[in-house]
Design a protein around this motif. Structure first.
Motif, PDB file in Angstrom:
ATOM      1  N   TRP A 120      -2.171  13.263  -5.553  1.00  0.00           N
ATOM      2  CA  TRP A 120      -1.282  13.813  -6.387  1.00  0.00           C
ATOM      3  C   TRP A 120      -0.881  12.610  -7.338  1.00  0.00           C
ATOM      4  CZ3 TRP A 120       2.359  17.953  -4.361  1.00  0.00           C
ATOM      5  CH2 TRP A 120       3.537  18.219  -5.077  1.00  0.00           C
ATOM      6  N   GLN A 121      -1.228  12.873  -8.495  1.00  0.00           N
ATOM      7  CA  GLN A 121      -0.978  11.671  -9.514  1.00  0.00           C
ATOM      8  C   GLN A 121       0.477  11.442  -9.701  1.00  0.00           C
ATOM      9  OE1 GLN A 121      -3.173  10.333 -11.559  1.00  0.00           O
ATOM     10  NE2 GLN A 121      -4.445  11.746 -12.804  1.00  0.00           N
ATOM     11  N   ASN A 122       0.927  10.140  -9.660  1.00  0.00           N
ATOM     12  CA  ASN A 122       2.334   9.577  -9.703  1.00  0.00           C
ATOM     13  C   ASN A 122       2.864   9.748 -11.098  1.00  0.00           C
ATOM     14  OD1 ASN A 122       4.570   7.618  -9.874  1.00  0.00           O
ATOM     15  ND2 ASN A 122       4.425   7.860  -7.926  1.00  0.00           N
ATOM     16  N   VAL A 123       3.947  10.155 -11.327  1.00  0.00           N
ATOM     17  CA  VAL A 123       4.650  10.155 -12.735  1.00  0.00           C
ATOM     18  C   VAL A 123       5.970   9.636 -12.836  1.00  0.00           C
ATOM     19  CG1 VAL A 123       3.809  12.630 -13.098  1.00  0.00           C
ATOM     20  CG2 VAL A 123       5.955  12.324 -12.132  1.00  0.00           C
ATOM     21  N   THR A 124       6.360   8.466 -11.875  1.00  0.00           N
ATOM     22  CA  THR A 124       7.428   7.919 -12.086  1.00  0.00           C
ATOM     23  C   THR A 124       7.578   7.152 -13.415  1.00  0.00           C
ATOM     24  OG1 THR A 124       7.503   7.486  -9.712  1.00  0.00           O
ATOM     25  CG2 THR A 124       8.738   5.911 -11.014  1.00  0.00           C
ATOM     26  N   ALA A 125       6.355   6.571 -13.773  1.00  0.00           N
ATOM     27  CA  ALA A 125       6.586   5.771 -15.146  1.00  0.00           C
ATOM     28  C   ALA A 125       6.629   6.823 -16.553  1.00  0.00           C
ATOM     29  CB  ALA A 125       5.191   4.958 -15.183  1.00  0.00           C
ATOM     30  N   GLY A 126       6.656   8.045 -16.241  1.00  0.00           N
ATOM     31  CA  GLY A 126       6.558   8.833 -17.186  1.00  0.00           C
ATOM     32  C   GLY A 126       5.276   9.497 -17.765  1.00  0.00           C
ATOM     33  N   TYR A 127       4.284   9.096 -16.846  1.00  0.00           N
ATOM     34  CA  TYR A 127       2.844   9.796 -17.229  1.00  0.00           C
ATOM     35  C   TYR A 127       2.050   9.589 -16.025  1.00  0.00           C
ATOM     36  CZ  TYR A 127       2.549   4.627 -17.701  1.00  0.00           C
ATOM     37  OH  TYR A 127       2.489   3.171 -17.458  1.00  0.00           O
ATOM     38  N   GLU A 388      15.025  -6.312 -14.090  1.00  0.00           N
ATOM     39  CA  GLU A 388      14.912  -5.266 -14.819  1.00  0.00           C
ATOM     40  C   GLU A 388      14.309  -4.002 -14.277  1.00  0.00           C
ATOM     41  OE1 GLU A 388      13.760  -6.607 -18.704  1.00  0.00           O
ATOM     42  OE2 GLU A 388      11.608  -6.508 -17.981  1.00  0.00           O
ATOM     43  N   THR A 389      14.230  -3.019 -14.508  1.00  0.00           N
ATOM     44  CA  THR A 389      13.684  -1.663 -14.309  1.00  0.00           C
ATOM     45  C   THR A 389      12.928  -1.713 -13.074  1.00  0.00           C
ATOM     46  OG1 THR A 389      11.714  -2.843 -15.595  1.00  0.00           O
ATOM     47  CG2 THR A 389      12.915  -1.263 -16.799  1.00  0.00           C
ATOM     48  N   PHE A 390      11.609  -1.936 -12.936  1.00  0.00           N
ATOM     49  CA  PHE A 390      10.871  -1.892 -11.624  1.00  0.00           C
ATOM     50  C   PHE A 390      10.658  -2.929 -10.969  1.00  0.00           C
ATOM     51  CE2 PHE A 390       8.835   1.712 -14.402  1.00  0.00           C
ATOM     52  CZ  PHE A 390       9.491   2.613 -13.698  1.00  0.00           C
ATOM     53  N   CYS A 391      11.220  -3.998 -11.532  1.00  0.00           N
ATOM     54  CA  CYS A 391      11.042  -5.491 -10.621  1.00  0.00           C
ATOM     55  C   CYS A 391      11.290  -5.512  -9.046  1.00  0.00           C
ATOM     56  CB  CYS A 391      12.007  -6.405 -11.098  1.00  0.00           C
ATOM     57  SG  CYS A 391      11.487  -7.179 -12.890  1.00  0.00           S
ATOM     58  N   ARG A 392      12.119  -4.549  -8.707  1.00  0.00           N
ATOM     59  CA  ARG A 392      12.349  -4.238  -7.104  1.00  0.00           C
ATOM     60  C   ARG A 392      10.961  -3.839  -6.492  1.00  0.00           C
ATOM     61  NH1 ARG A 392      13.788   0.628  -5.478  1.00  0.00           N
ATOM     62  NH2 ARG A 392      13.677   2.231  -7.055  1.00  0.00           N
TER      63      ARG A 392
END
Length: 451
Positions: A120-127, A388-392
Protein backbone atom coordinates in the motif's frame (compact mmCIF):
# COMPACT_ATOMS: atom_id res chain seq x y z
CA UNK A 1 -2.29 -21.04 -1.60
CA UNK A 2 -5.84 -22.37 -1.32
CA UNK A 3 -8.30 -21.87 -4.17
CA UNK A 4 -11.05 -19.35 -3.48
CA UNK A 5 -14.09 -18.02 -5.22
CA UNK A 6 -12.15 -14.88 -6.01
CA UNK A 7 -9.30 -16.80 -7.65
CA UNK A 8 -11.78 -18.71 -9.82
CA UNK A 9 -13.94 -15.78 -10.88
CA UNK A 10 -11.62 -12.81 -11.29
CA UNK A 11 -10.33 -12.69 -14.88
CA UNK A 12 -7.81 -10.27 -16.24
CA UNK A 13 -8.58 -8.32 -19.38
CA UNK A 14 -5.22 -7.05 -20.54
CA UNK A 15 -4.22 -4.45 -23.12
CA UNK A 16 -0.78 -3.95 -24.56
CA UNK A 17 -0.98 -0.18 -24.84
CA UNK A 18 -2.92 2.63 -23.22
CA UNK A 19 -6.44 3.88 -23.31
CA UNK A 20 -5.84 5.20 -26.83
CA UNK A 21 -6.43 1.70 -28.20
CA UNK A 22 -9.90 0.39 -28.90
CA UNK A 23 -11.83 0.26 -25.61
CA UNK A 24 -12.06 -2.95 -23.64
CA UNK A 25 -15.31 -4.12 -22.04
CA UNK A 26 -16.25 -2.02 -19.02
CA UNK A 27 -15.32 -3.41 -15.65
CA UNK A 28 -18.07 -4.41 -13.25
CA UNK A 29 -18.53 -6.09 -9.91
CA UNK A 30 -19.19 -9.35 -11.77
CA UNK A 31 -16.19 -9.34 -14.14
CA UNK A 32 -13.69 -7.73 -11.77
CA UNK A 33 -11.27 -4.89 -12.46
CA UNK A 34 -9.80 -4.23 -15.90
CA UNK A 35 -6.02 -4.10 -16.37
CA UNK A 36 -4.48 -1.95 -19.10
CA UNK A 37 -0.76 -2.05 -19.82
CA UNK A 38 2.08 -2.32 -19.43
CA UNK A 39 2.17 1.42 -20.10
CA UNK A 40 4.91 2.60 -22.46
CA UNK A 41 7.74 4.85 -21.40
CA UNK A 42 10.79 4.28 -19.24
CA UNK A 43 13.38 6.49 -17.55
CA UNK A 44 14.81 8.73 -18.90
CA UNK A 45 11.83 10.51 -20.37
CA UNK A 46 10.14 13.86 -20.64
CA UNK A 47 7.21 13.87 -18.27
CA UNK A 48 5.97 17.16 -19.75
CA UNK A 49 5.62 15.72 -23.23
CA UNK A 50 2.11 15.45 -24.59
CA UNK A 51 2.57 11.84 -25.64
CA UNK A 52 2.27 9.22 -22.96
CA UNK A 53 5.06 7.22 -24.61
CA UNK A 54 7.46 10.00 -23.60
CA UNK A 55 6.64 9.71 -19.89
CA UNK A 56 7.67 7.13 -17.32
CA UNK A 57 6.36 5.76 -14.01
CA UNK A 58 6.57 8.25 -11.16
CA UNK A 59 9.32 7.24 -8.71
CA UNK A 60 10.49 4.54 -11.09
CA UNK A 61 13.34 2.69 -9.41
CA UNK A 62 16.87 3.63 -10.53
CA UNK A 63 18.09 0.14 -9.66
CA UNK A 64 19.37 -1.79 -12.68
CA UNK A 65 16.63 -4.40 -12.60
CA UNK A 66 17.61 -5.94 -15.92
CA UNK A 67 20.97 -6.93 -14.49
CA UNK A 68 19.09 -8.83 -11.80
CA UNK A 69 16.70 -10.52 -14.21
CA UNK A 70 13.82 -8.23 -13.23
CA UNK A 71 11.51 -5.83 -15.01
CA UNK A 72 9.44 -2.85 -13.84
CA UNK A 73 6.04 -2.33 -15.46
CA UNK A 74 3.14 -0.01 -14.76
CA UNK A 75 -0.56 -0.66 -15.35
CA UNK A 76 -3.86 1.16 -15.06
CA UNK A 77 -6.45 -0.66 -12.98
CA UNK A 78 -10.14 0.20 -13.47
CA UNK A 79 -13.20 -1.18 -11.78
CA UNK A 80 -15.96 -0.43 -9.32
CA UNK A 81 -15.28 -0.31 -5.59
CA UNK A 82 -17.33 -0.24 -2.45
CA UNK A 83 -16.68 2.54 0.07
CA UNK A 84 -16.01 2.10 3.76
CA UNK A 85 -15.55 4.50 6.65
CA UNK A 86 -12.79 3.99 9.21
CA UNK A 87 -15.27 2.46 11.67
CA UNK A 88 -16.27 -0.24 9.18
CA UNK A 89 -19.52 1.31 8.01
CA UNK A 90 -20.23 0.74 4.35
CA UNK A 91 -20.91 4.11 2.72
CA UNK A 92 -20.93 3.35 -1.02
CA UNK A 93 -21.40 0.54 -3.52
CA UNK A 94 -19.98 0.00 -7.01
CA UNK A 95 -18.25 3.37 -7.42
CA UNK A 96 -16.13 3.55 -10.61
CA UNK A 97 -12.39 4.12 -10.14
CA UNK A 98 -9.15 4.06 -12.12
CA UNK A 99 -5.75 3.88 -10.47
CA UNK A 100 -2.28 2.52 -11.17
CA UNK A 101 -0.17 -0.35 -9.97
CA UNK A 102 3.59 -0.73 -10.40
CA UNK A 103 4.99 -4.25 -10.76
CA UNK A 104 8.63 -5.21 -10.24
CA UNK A 105 9.07 -8.90 -10.90
CA UNK A 106 11.40 -11.54 -12.29
CA UNK A 107 11.36 -11.73 -16.07
CA UNK A 108 11.36 -15.55 -16.10
CA UNK A 109 9.12 -17.89 -14.14
CA UNK A 110 12.13 -20.04 -13.24
CA UNK A 111 13.51 -17.15 -11.16
CA UNK A 112 10.24 -16.40 -9.33
CA UNK A 113 9.95 -17.53 -5.73
CA UNK A 114 6.16 -17.62 -5.92
CA UNK A 115 5.82 -14.87 -3.30
CA UNK A 116 4.38 -11.48 -4.22
CA UNK A 117 4.55 -8.52 -1.84
CA UNK A 118 1.71 -6.06 -2.44
CA UNK A 119 2.51 -2.69 -0.87
CA UNK A 120 0.00 0.00 0.00
CA UNK A 121 1.93 3.03 -1.27
CA UNK A 122 2.55 5.60 1.47
CA UNK A 123 1.32 9.16 0.84
CA UNK A 124 2.36 10.97 4.02
CA UNK A 125 4.80 13.15 2.08
CA UNK A 126 2.07 14.12 -0.40
CA UNK A 127 3.01 11.61 -3.11
CA UNK A 128 3.27 7.86 -3.64
CA UNK A 129 6.24 6.38 -1.81
CA UNK A 130 7.42 2.78 -2.19
CA UNK A 131 8.59 2.77 1.42
CA UNK A 132 9.08 -1.00 1.66
CA UNK A 133 10.72 -1.62 -1.70
CA UNK A 134 14.10 -3.18 -0.90
CA UNK A 135 15.74 -4.11 -4.19
CA UNK A 136 18.61 -6.02 -2.61
CA UNK A 137 16.57 -8.49 -0.57
CA UNK A 138 13.55 -8.76 -2.89
CA UNK A 139 15.54 -9.53 -6.03
CA UNK A 140 17.88 -11.78 -4.08
CA UNK A 141 15.02 -14.03 -2.99
CA UNK A 142 13.16 -13.89 -6.31
CA UNK A 143 10.03 -12.26 -4.92
CA UNK A 144 7.78 -9.91 -6.87
CA UNK A 145 6.77 -6.48 -5.55
CA UNK A 146 3.60 -4.59 -6.47
CA UNK A 147 2.91 -0.99 -5.43
CA UNK A 148 -0.74 0.10 -5.29
CA UNK A 149 -1.89 3.73 -5.53
CA UNK A 150 -5.00 3.55 -3.37
CA UNK A 151 -5.36 7.03 -1.87
CA UNK A 152 -6.54 10.39 -3.16
CA UNK A 153 -3.43 12.39 -2.16
CA UNK A 154 -1.10 10.16 -4.14
CA UNK A 155 -3.36 9.92 -7.17
CA UNK A 156 -3.99 13.68 -7.27
CA UNK A 157 -0.24 14.29 -7.27
CA UNK A 158 0.22 11.78 -10.09
CA UNK A 159 -2.43 13.55 -12.17
CA UNK A 160 -0.63 16.86 -11.77
CA UNK A 161 2.83 15.37 -12.32
CA UNK A 162 1.93 13.87 -15.69
CA UNK A 163 -1.54 14.62 -17.09
CA UNK A 164 -0.65 12.57 -20.16
CA UNK A 165 0.11 9.44 -18.16
CA UNK A 166 -2.17 9.81 -15.16
CA UNK A 167 -4.87 12.32 -16.09
CA UNK A 168 -7.56 9.64 -16.20
CA UNK A 169 -6.93 8.33 -12.68
CA UNK A 170 -9.57 8.88 -9.99
CA UNK A 171 -10.12 7.13 -6.67
CA UNK A 172 -12.81 9.49 -5.36
CA UNK A 173 -15.80 8.61 -7.51
CA UNK A 174 -15.60 11.96 -9.28
CA UNK A 175 -15.03 13.86 -6.04
CA UNK A 176 -17.83 12.25 -4.03
CA UNK A 177 -15.56 10.24 -1.73
CA UNK A 178 -12.48 12.29 -0.83
CA UNK A 179 -11.67 10.64 2.52
CA UNK A 180 -10.27 7.49 0.89
CA UNK A 181 -13.43 5.51 1.46
CA UNK A 182 -12.72 3.50 -1.70
CA UNK A 183 -9.08 2.78 -0.82
CA UNK A 184 -9.73 -0.45 1.08
CA UNK A 185 -11.61 -2.14 -1.75
CA UNK A 186 -9.20 -0.78 -4.37
CA UNK A 187 -6.23 -2.27 -2.52
CA UNK A 188 -8.04 -5.59 -2.10
CA UNK A 189 -8.98 -5.69 -5.79
CA UNK A 190 -5.38 -4.99 -6.77
CA UNK A 191 -4.38 -7.98 -4.68
CA UNK A 192 -6.92 -10.19 -6.41
CA UNK A 193 -5.67 -9.07 -9.81
CA UNK A 194 -2.09 -9.95 -8.87
CA UNK A 195 -3.29 -13.27 -7.49
CA UNK A 196 -4.55 -14.27 -10.93
CA UNK A 197 -2.28 -15.22 -13.81
CA UNK A 198 -2.42 -12.47 -16.42
CA UNK A 199 -0.78 -9.43 -17.92
CA UNK A 200 -0.08 -7.70 -14.61
CA UNK A 201 2.38 -10.46 -13.64
CA UNK A 202 3.62 -11.45 -17.07
CA UNK A 203 2.11 -14.91 -16.62
CA UNK A 204 3.84 -15.56 -13.29
CA UNK A 205 1.73 -17.60 -10.88
CA UNK A 206 1.68 -16.27 -7.33
CA UNK A 207 1.66 -18.95 -4.67
CA UNK A 208 1.84 -16.73 -1.57
CA UNK A 209 0.29 -13.26 -1.60
CA UNK A 210 1.44 -10.93 1.18
CA UNK A 211 0.07 -7.46 1.93
CA UNK A 212 2.59 -4.99 3.34
CA UNK A 213 2.32 -1.38 4.46
CA UNK A 214 4.48 1.08 6.35
CA UNK A 215 3.51 3.83 8.77
CA UNK A 216 0.32 5.55 7.62
CA UNK A 217 -0.27 2.76 5.13
CA UNK A 218 -0.07 0.23 7.95
CA UNK A 219 -2.83 2.23 9.63
CA UNK A 220 -5.00 1.97 6.52
CA UNK A 221 -4.33 -1.77 6.31
CA UNK A 222 -5.32 -2.11 9.95
CA UNK A 223 -8.77 -0.73 9.13
CA UNK A 224 -8.95 -3.10 6.18
CA UNK A 225 -8.06 -6.09 8.35
CA UNK A 226 -10.09 -5.20 11.44
CA UNK A 227 -13.20 -3.59 9.95
CA UNK A 228 -13.61 -4.38 6.26
CA UNK A 229 -12.39 -7.92 5.63
CA UNK A 230 -14.76 -9.53 8.17
CA UNK A 231 -17.62 -8.24 5.98
CA UNK A 232 -16.10 -9.13 2.61
CA UNK A 233 -13.91 -11.86 1.15
CA UNK A 234 -10.36 -12.85 2.18
CA UNK A 235 -7.67 -11.62 -0.18
CA UNK A 236 -4.12 -11.97 1.12
CA UNK A 237 -2.46 -14.96 2.73
CA UNK A 238 -0.53 -12.90 5.27
CA UNK A 239 0.03 -9.31 6.36
CA UNK A 240 3.13 -7.30 7.27
CA UNK A 241 2.61 -4.10 9.25
CA UNK A 242 5.87 -2.15 9.38
CA UNK A 243 6.66 0.90 11.59
CA UNK A 244 2.94 1.41 12.12
CA UNK A 245 -0.20 0.06 13.79
CA UNK A 246 -1.34 -3.53 13.57
CA UNK A 247 -4.78 -5.12 13.81
CA UNK A 248 -6.41 -6.13 17.06
CA UNK A 249 -8.64 -8.77 15.47
CA UNK A 250 -7.36 -12.33 15.45
CA UNK A 251 -8.13 -13.57 11.96
CA UNK A 252 -7.17 -16.62 9.98
CA UNK A 253 -4.27 -14.90 8.19
CA UNK A 254 -0.94 -14.47 10.02
CA UNK A 255 -0.02 -10.91 11.01
CA UNK A 256 3.56 -9.68 11.50
CA UNK A 257 4.32 -6.28 13.03
CA UNK A 258 7.87 -4.88 12.85
CA UNK A 259 8.53 -1.65 14.73
CA UNK A 260 11.54 0.62 14.99
CA UNK A 261 12.57 2.15 18.29
CA UNK A 262 10.80 5.33 17.15
CA UNK A 263 7.45 3.59 17.04
CA UNK A 264 7.49 2.02 20.50
CA UNK A 265 6.18 4.68 22.86
CA UNK A 266 4.87 2.69 25.79
CA UNK A 267 5.54 -0.44 27.80
CA UNK A 268 1.94 -1.43 27.09
CA UNK A 269 1.80 -3.61 24.01
CA UNK A 270 -0.11 -6.65 22.74
CA UNK A 271 1.29 -10.09 23.34
CA UNK A 272 2.22 -12.59 20.65
CA UNK A 273 -0.42 -15.14 19.70
CA UNK A 274 -0.71 -18.09 17.34
CA UNK A 275 -1.50 -15.62 14.52
CA UNK A 276 0.43 -12.49 15.58
CA UNK A 277 4.09 -11.59 16.03
CA UNK A 278 5.57 -8.27 17.08
CA UNK A 279 9.25 -7.38 16.77
CA UNK A 280 10.85 -4.21 18.11
CA UNK A 281 14.26 -3.12 16.79
CA UNK A 282 16.64 -1.29 19.14
CA UNK A 283 18.23 1.79 17.58
CA UNK A 284 16.08 1.61 14.46
CA UNK A 285 14.30 4.68 13.13
CA UNK A 286 10.89 5.03 11.55
CA UNK A 287 12.61 6.48 8.48
CA UNK A 288 16.32 5.76 8.58
CA UNK A 289 19.45 6.26 6.54
CA UNK A 290 19.09 3.61 3.83
CA UNK A 291 15.74 4.90 2.65
CA UNK A 292 16.94 8.49 2.56
CA UNK A 293 19.98 7.59 0.45
CA UNK A 294 17.90 5.51 -1.96
CA UNK A 295 15.21 8.16 -2.48
CA UNK A 296 17.41 11.26 -2.75
CA UNK A 297 18.30 10.91 -6.47
CA UNK A 298 14.73 9.89 -7.33
CA UNK A 299 13.42 13.01 -5.60
CA UNK A 300 15.83 15.15 -7.60
CA UNK A 301 14.70 13.49 -10.82
CA UNK A 302 10.94 13.50 -10.23
CA UNK A 303 10.37 16.34 -7.75
CA UNK A 304 13.14 18.74 -8.69
CA UNK A 305 15.12 18.26 -5.49
CA UNK A 306 15.59 16.15 -2.39
CA UNK A 307 14.23 17.52 0.90
CA UNK A 308 16.68 18.79 3.51
CA UNK A 309 16.00 18.89 7.22
CA UNK A 310 17.36 20.79 10.21
CA UNK A 311 16.91 18.43 13.12
CA UNK A 312 17.93 19.01 16.72
CA UNK A 313 20.23 15.98 16.62
CA UNK A 314 22.24 14.56 13.68
CA UNK A 315 19.57 12.58 11.79
CA UNK A 316 19.12 9.17 10.25
CA UNK A 317 19.87 6.12 12.32
CA UNK A 318 22.17 3.70 10.51
CA UNK A 319 20.54 0.62 12.06
CA UNK A 320 19.31 -1.33 8.99
CA UNK A 321 15.62 -1.87 9.65
CA UNK A 322 15.34 -3.33 6.15
CA UNK A 323 17.44 -6.30 7.26
CA UNK A 324 14.85 -7.13 9.91
CA UNK A 325 11.86 -6.66 7.59
CA UNK A 326 13.54 -8.96 5.05
CA UNK A 327 13.80 -11.65 7.71
CA UNK A 328 10.19 -11.00 8.73
CA UNK A 329 8.91 -11.49 5.17
CA UNK A 330 10.80 -14.79 4.99
CA UNK A 331 9.17 -15.94 8.23
CA UNK A 332 5.75 -14.72 7.11
CA UNK A 333 6.02 -16.73 3.91
CA UNK A 334 6.93 -19.90 5.82
CA UNK A 335 4.19 -19.19 8.34
CA UNK A 336 1.65 -19.09 5.51
CA UNK A 337 2.99 -22.00 3.47
CA UNK A 338 4.04 -24.42 6.21
CA UNK A 339 2.38 -23.18 9.39
CA UNK A 340 5.79 -22.49 10.94
CA UNK A 341 5.42 -19.64 13.44
CA UNK A 342 8.20 -17.02 13.54
CA UNK A 343 10.42 -16.72 16.60
CA UNK A 344 9.40 -14.34 19.32
CA UNK A 345 11.66 -11.41 20.17
CA UNK A 346 12.57 -9.61 23.34
CA UNK A 347 10.77 -6.25 23.60
CA UNK A 348 12.43 -2.93 24.27
CA UNK A 349 12.71 -2.16 27.97
CA UNK A 350 11.18 0.80 29.79
CA UNK A 351 11.77 2.55 33.07
CA UNK A 352 9.22 2.22 35.87
CA UNK A 353 7.09 5.02 34.41
CA UNK A 354 6.34 2.83 31.37
CA UNK A 355 7.13 5.70 28.99
CA UNK A 356 10.87 6.33 29.22
CA UNK A 357 13.02 3.79 27.40
CA UNK A 358 15.88 2.22 29.29
CA UNK A 359 19.30 3.10 27.89
CA UNK A 360 22.83 1.89 28.52
CA UNK A 361 25.86 4.06 29.26
CA UNK A 362 26.19 4.96 25.57
CA UNK A 363 22.56 6.02 25.32
CA UNK A 364 21.57 2.95 23.30
CA UNK A 365 18.17 1.39 23.94
CA UNK A 366 18.05 -1.74 26.10
CA UNK A 367 16.17 -4.81 24.90
CA UNK A 368 14.58 -5.42 21.54
CA UNK A 369 16.20 -7.06 18.53
CA UNK A 370 19.83 -5.96 18.72
CA UNK A 371 21.57 -5.95 15.38
CA UNK A 372 25.36 -5.74 15.35
CA UNK A 373 25.13 -1.98 14.73
CA UNK A 374 23.75 -1.75 18.29
CA UNK A 375 25.36 -4.67 20.13
CA UNK A 376 28.81 -3.87 18.65
CA UNK A 377 28.42 -0.09 18.41
CA UNK A 378 30.61 2.43 16.65
CA UNK A 379 28.03 5.19 16.99
CA UNK A 380 25.01 6.23 18.97
CA UNK A 381 21.98 5.16 16.94
CA UNK A 382 18.55 5.85 18.39
CA UNK A 383 14.99 6.13 17.17
CA UNK A 384 14.51 9.58 18.67
CA UNK A 385 14.96 13.09 17.31
CA UNK A 386 13.13 16.39 17.18
CA UNK A 387 13.00 19.52 15.09
CA UNK A 388 11.20 20.53 11.93
CA UNK A 389 8.65 18.53 9.94
CA UNK A 390 9.58 14.83 9.90
CA UNK A 391 12.68 15.01 12.13
CA UNK A 392 10.99 13.03 14.88
CA UNK A 393 10.88 10.04 12.53
CA UNK A 394 14.54 10.01 11.53
CA UNK A 395 16.29 8.87 14.68
CA UNK A 396 19.81 9.92 15.58
CA UNK A 397 23.28 8.95 14.42
CA UNK A 398 26.33 10.25 16.30
CA UNK A 399 29.65 8.48 15.56
CA UNK A 400 31.87 7.65 18.52
CA UNK A 401 35.15 9.54 18.78
CA UNK A 402 38.47 7.79 18.21
CA UNK A 403 39.21 7.53 21.92
CA UNK A 404 36.00 5.63 22.53
CA UNK A 405 36.57 3.35 19.54
CA UNK A 406 40.14 2.57 20.66
CA UNK A 407 38.86 1.70 24.11
CA UNK A 408 36.10 -0.55 22.79
CA UNK A 409 38.17 -2.32 20.12
CA UNK A 410 41.85 -2.23 21.12
CA UNK A 411 42.91 -5.41 19.31
CA UNK A 412 43.45 -5.71 15.58
CA UNK A 413 40.43 -7.35 14.07
CA UNK A 414 38.52 -7.12 17.33
CA UNK A 415 35.67 -5.09 15.90
CA UNK A 416 35.21 -7.33 12.86
CA UNK A 417 35.20 -10.52 14.90
CA UNK A 418 32.61 -9.08 17.31
CA UNK A 419 30.38 -8.03 14.41
CA UNK A 420 30.60 -11.51 12.92
CA UNK A 421 29.76 -13.10 16.26
CA UNK A 422 26.79 -10.80 16.90
CA UNK A 423 25.40 -11.40 13.43
CA UNK A 424 25.79 -15.15 13.82
CA UNK A 425 23.60 -14.94 16.93
CA UNK A 426 20.94 -12.97 15.07
CA UNK A 427 20.99 -15.32 12.09
CA UNK A 428 20.56 -18.28 14.42
CA UNK A 429 17.70 -16.51 16.22
CA UNK A 430 15.98 -15.76 12.91
CA UNK A 431 16.19 -11.96 13.04
CA UNK A 432 18.76 -11.62 10.25
CA UNK A 433 19.23 -13.37 6.92
CA UNK A 434 22.68 -14.83 6.14
CA UNK A 435 23.11 -12.61 3.07
CA UNK A 436 22.59 -9.49 5.17
CA UNK A 437 25.06 -10.79 7.77
CA UNK A 438 27.61 -11.06 4.97
CA UNK A 439 26.85 -7.47 3.98
CA UNK A 440 27.50 -6.36 7.56
CA UNK A 441 30.78 -8.22 7.59
CA UNK A 442 31.90 -6.50 4.37
CA UNK A 443 31.01 -3.12 5.87
CA UNK A 444 32.93 -3.92 9.06
CA UNK A 445 36.03 -4.95 7.10
CA UNK A 446 35.86 -1.74 5.05
CA UNK A 447 35.48 0.46 8.13
CA UNK A 448 39.10 0.10 9.27
CA UNK A 449 37.95 0.10 12.89
CA UNK A 450 39.81 -2.11 15.33
CA UNK A 451 42.57 -2.94 12.98
Amino acid sequence: MSESVWRRTFLLLAGTVLLVVSPLPAASAETGPRVVGPLPGTVPGDRLAERIEDTYPFFSTPVDLAARGYVEQEFHLSGVADGWSADGTQVATDVPYTTRIVVRRPVHARDFSGTTLVEWQNVTAGYDLDALWNAESITRTGDAWVGVSAQRVGVDQLRAWSPARYGGLDVTGGGRYTADELSYDIFAQAGRVVDATGSAMGGLRTRTLLAIGASQSAGRMTVLYDKVLPRTQPVFDGYGFVVGPAPTRIGTEPVFQVLSETDVRSAQRPGDTRQFRRWEVAGGAHSGYEGQVYRAPISVRDLGGAPEYKCDQPPFSRVPMHHVTAAAYDHLRRWVEHGTPPPTARPLEFEADGITKKRDTFGLAVGGIRLSQVSVPIALNTGDNSGETFCRLFGTHVPFDEQTLDRLYPRRGGYVSQVAAADAVNVHAGYLLPADARRNLRDALASGIGG
